[in-house]
Enzyme design. Structure first.
Site, PDB file in Angstrom:
ATOM      1  N   LYS A  42      61.070  55.004  16.295  1.00  7.39           N
ATOM      2  CA  LYS A  42      61.218  53.882  17.236  1.00  7.39           C
ATOM      3  C   LYS A  42      62.440  53.030  16.885  1.00  7.39           C
ATOM      4  CE  LYS A  42      56.332  53.988  18.219  1.00  7.39           C
ATOM      5  NZ  LYS A  42      56.452  54.811  19.421  1.00  7.39           N
ATOM      6  N   GLY A  43      62.637  52.803  15.576  1.00  6.15           N
ATOM      7  CA  GLY A  43      63.790  51.996  15.171  1.00  6.15           C
ATOM      8  C   GLY A  43      65.094  52.676  15.539  1.00  6.15           C
ATOM      9  N   ASN A  45      65.663  55.005  17.771  1.00  6.25           N
ATOM     10  CA  ASN A  45      65.855  55.074  19.230  1.00  6.25           C
ATOM     11  C   ASN A  45      66.317  53.719  19.782  1.00  6.25           C
ATOM     12  OD1 ASN A  45      64.806  57.674  19.133  1.00  6.25           O
ATOM     13  ND2 ASN A  45      62.736  57.055  19.734  1.00  6.25           N
ATOM     14  N   GLU A 142      56.737  50.513  12.663  1.00  6.15           N
ATOM     15  CA  GLU A 142      56.801  51.899  12.200  1.00  6.15           C
ATOM     16  C   GLU A 142      57.528  51.974  10.842  1.00  6.15           C
ATOM     17  OE1 GLU A 142      56.779  55.672  15.056  1.00  6.15           O
ATOM     18  OE2 GLU A 142      58.785  54.892  14.727  1.00  6.15           O
ATOM     19  N   THR A 222      54.779  45.556  28.280  1.00  8.75           N
ATOM     20  CA  THR A 222      55.332  46.639  29.094  1.00  8.75           C
ATOM     21  C   THR A 222      54.171  47.485  29.623  1.00  8.75           C
ATOM     22  OG1 THR A 222      55.675  48.021  27.134  1.00  8.75           O
ATOM     23  CG2 THR A 222      57.526  46.678  27.857  1.00  8.75           C
ATOM     24  N   GLY A 224      54.432  50.519  31.725  1.00  6.58           N
ATOM     25  CA  GLY A 224      54.811  51.801  32.322  1.00  6.58           C
ATOM     26  C   GLY A 224      55.307  51.628  33.739  1.00  6.58           C
ATOM     27  N   ASP A 255      61.188  52.245  23.676  1.00  7.03           N
ATOM     28  CA  ASP A 255      62.337  52.010  22.783  1.00  7.03           C
ATOM     29  C   ASP A 255      63.578  51.666  23.602  1.00  7.03           C
ATOM     30  OD1 ASP A 255      60.626  52.689  20.735  1.00  7.03           O
ATOM     31  OD2 ASP A 255      61.236  54.800  20.753  1.00  7.03           O
TER      32      ASP A 255
HETATM   33  O1  RIB Z   1      58.747  55.826  20.711  1.00  5.65           O
HETATM   34  C1  RIB Z   1      59.023  57.192  20.600  1.00  5.65           C
HETATM   35  C2  RIB Z   1      59.189  57.555  19.165  1.00  5.65           C
HETATM   36  O2  RIB Z   1      57.969  57.387  18.493  1.00  5.65           O
HETATM   37  C3  RIB Z   1      59.574  59.001  18.935  1.00  5.65           C
HETATM   38  O3  RIB Z   1      60.960  59.168  18.904  1.00  5.65           O
HETATM   39  C4  RIB Z   1      58.886  59.353  17.639  1.00  5.65           C
HETATM   40  O4  RIB Z   1      59.810  59.493  16.613  1.00  5.65           O
HETATM   41  C5  RIB Z   1      57.909  58.226  17.369  1.00  5.65           C
HETATM   42  O5  RIB Z   1      58.243  57.484  16.296  1.00  5.65           O
END
Ligand code: RIB
Length: 310
Positions: A42-43, A45, A142, A222, A224, A255
């Protein structure tokens, strides 16, 4: 418009993704494919999403002393993300996420944090000068709770606004809610935070009120396809609808939203415009397959917003 620094503290993992005709049941093996491997977490992305919008981005995370760690660093560099605070763990491997995406574009993820789960407060503190100079700090759940705590404490000390994306939801020191400026749970995370069901706009208002009372001045849930619900006190909030697009893969849409929001706020946009910008970044991200690789550029977002009105 000046584009301030966005510092992202959180996860990097390698995404291992396969399409599946349907989500497997317990004990079931499904014939899937095609398989795709790419940068994720998540970070990571969120950092890519903000960088592709034009922010100067610093990433604070940890990878293993392995090929996936080198791949992470190379990818961040390719995305113009500063890697000065991408630490290396000599014991834990780079994390990985196992992702299944079904024919509706919906996903199911198991993430093994590996090295990024061992990020320490001391390592985050090494980035204190960058955090002090940031326009916005973006953090998720995360990574280790101690890294999250250290990030929020530093940002508070320097008066830098923090966006907390409480994903994936697990218990964390709730006192940090008093020290952040924005929180961006999805429906499930808002529900875990409040104990309320969050399915409708009315549900979102009730949950947002509870989160607001926990100390967060700006709550953005959020939702969707429904869009996102913004609340900052008072009788009610506002539902921002989503843009209509053909979704191929919704993994990483949250993300994209967070990275887009961080960019827009760091660029000085008003919050209402920043939410719309973030909504457009998220909409475009689901039209492509993958997570970090699916993040749109600023030019793509501007062209999209010029032709798609909310
Ligand atoms: O939010 C999507 C992400 O969550 C994915 O890229 C995966 O790595 C998980 O961490």
């Amino acid at each position: 418009m000046s584009q301030g620094i966005v510092t992202v503290v959180g996860s990097y993992v390698t995404d291992l993704m396969s399409r599946t005709p349907h989500m497997p049941r317990v004990g079931e093996t499904v014939l899937g494919g095609p398989f795709k491997m790419g940068p994720g977490g998540k970070g990571g992305n969120q950092a890519v999403a903000a960088a592709r919008q034009g922010s100067t981005v610093y990433m604070v995370t940890k990878v293993g002393d392995d090929e996936f760690g080198s791949y992470a660093r190379a990818n961040f560099t390719k995305e113009t993300i500063n890697t000065e605070y991408v630490f290396v763990d000599l014991v834990e491997a780079t994390g990985a996420a196992l992702i299944a995406v079904d024919d509706n574009g919906d996903n199911l993820i198991v993430v093994a944090l590996g090295a990024c789960g061992t990020l320490t407060a001391e390592e985050v503190n090494q980035a204190s000068q960058v955090i002090a100079n940031s326009a916005v700090v973006l953090v998720q759940l995360e990574t280790s709770n101690e890294a999250v705590l250290a990030t929020v404490a530093l940002a508070k000390a320097y008066g830098v606004p923090v966006i907390l994306n409480p994903a994936p939801y697990h218990e964390f020191p709730r006192e940090i809610l008093q020290d952040i400026t924005y929180i961006t749970p999805n429906e499930t995370e808002a529900s875990s935070l409040t104990g309320l069901k969050v399915e409708t706009e009315a549900d979102a208002l009730q949950a947002a009120k509870v989160i607001y009372l926990m100390g967060v001045p700006n709550v953005i849930i959020t939702m969707g396809k429904m869009g996102c619900y913004y609340y900052n006190g008072g009788e009610s909030g506002k539902l921002y609808p989503s843009f209509e697009v053909q979704a191929l893969d919704t993994t990483g849409a949250g993300d994209a939203f967070n990275g887009g929001l961080a960019f827009a706020l760091a660029s000085g946009q008003a919050l209402c415009d920043a939410i719309i910008h973030a909504t457009a970044v998220a909409a475009l991200s689901v039209t492509k397959v993958g997570t970090s690789p699916a993040m749109p550029t600023l030019e793509e977002v501007q062209a999209f917003m010029a032709t798609h009105k909310l």
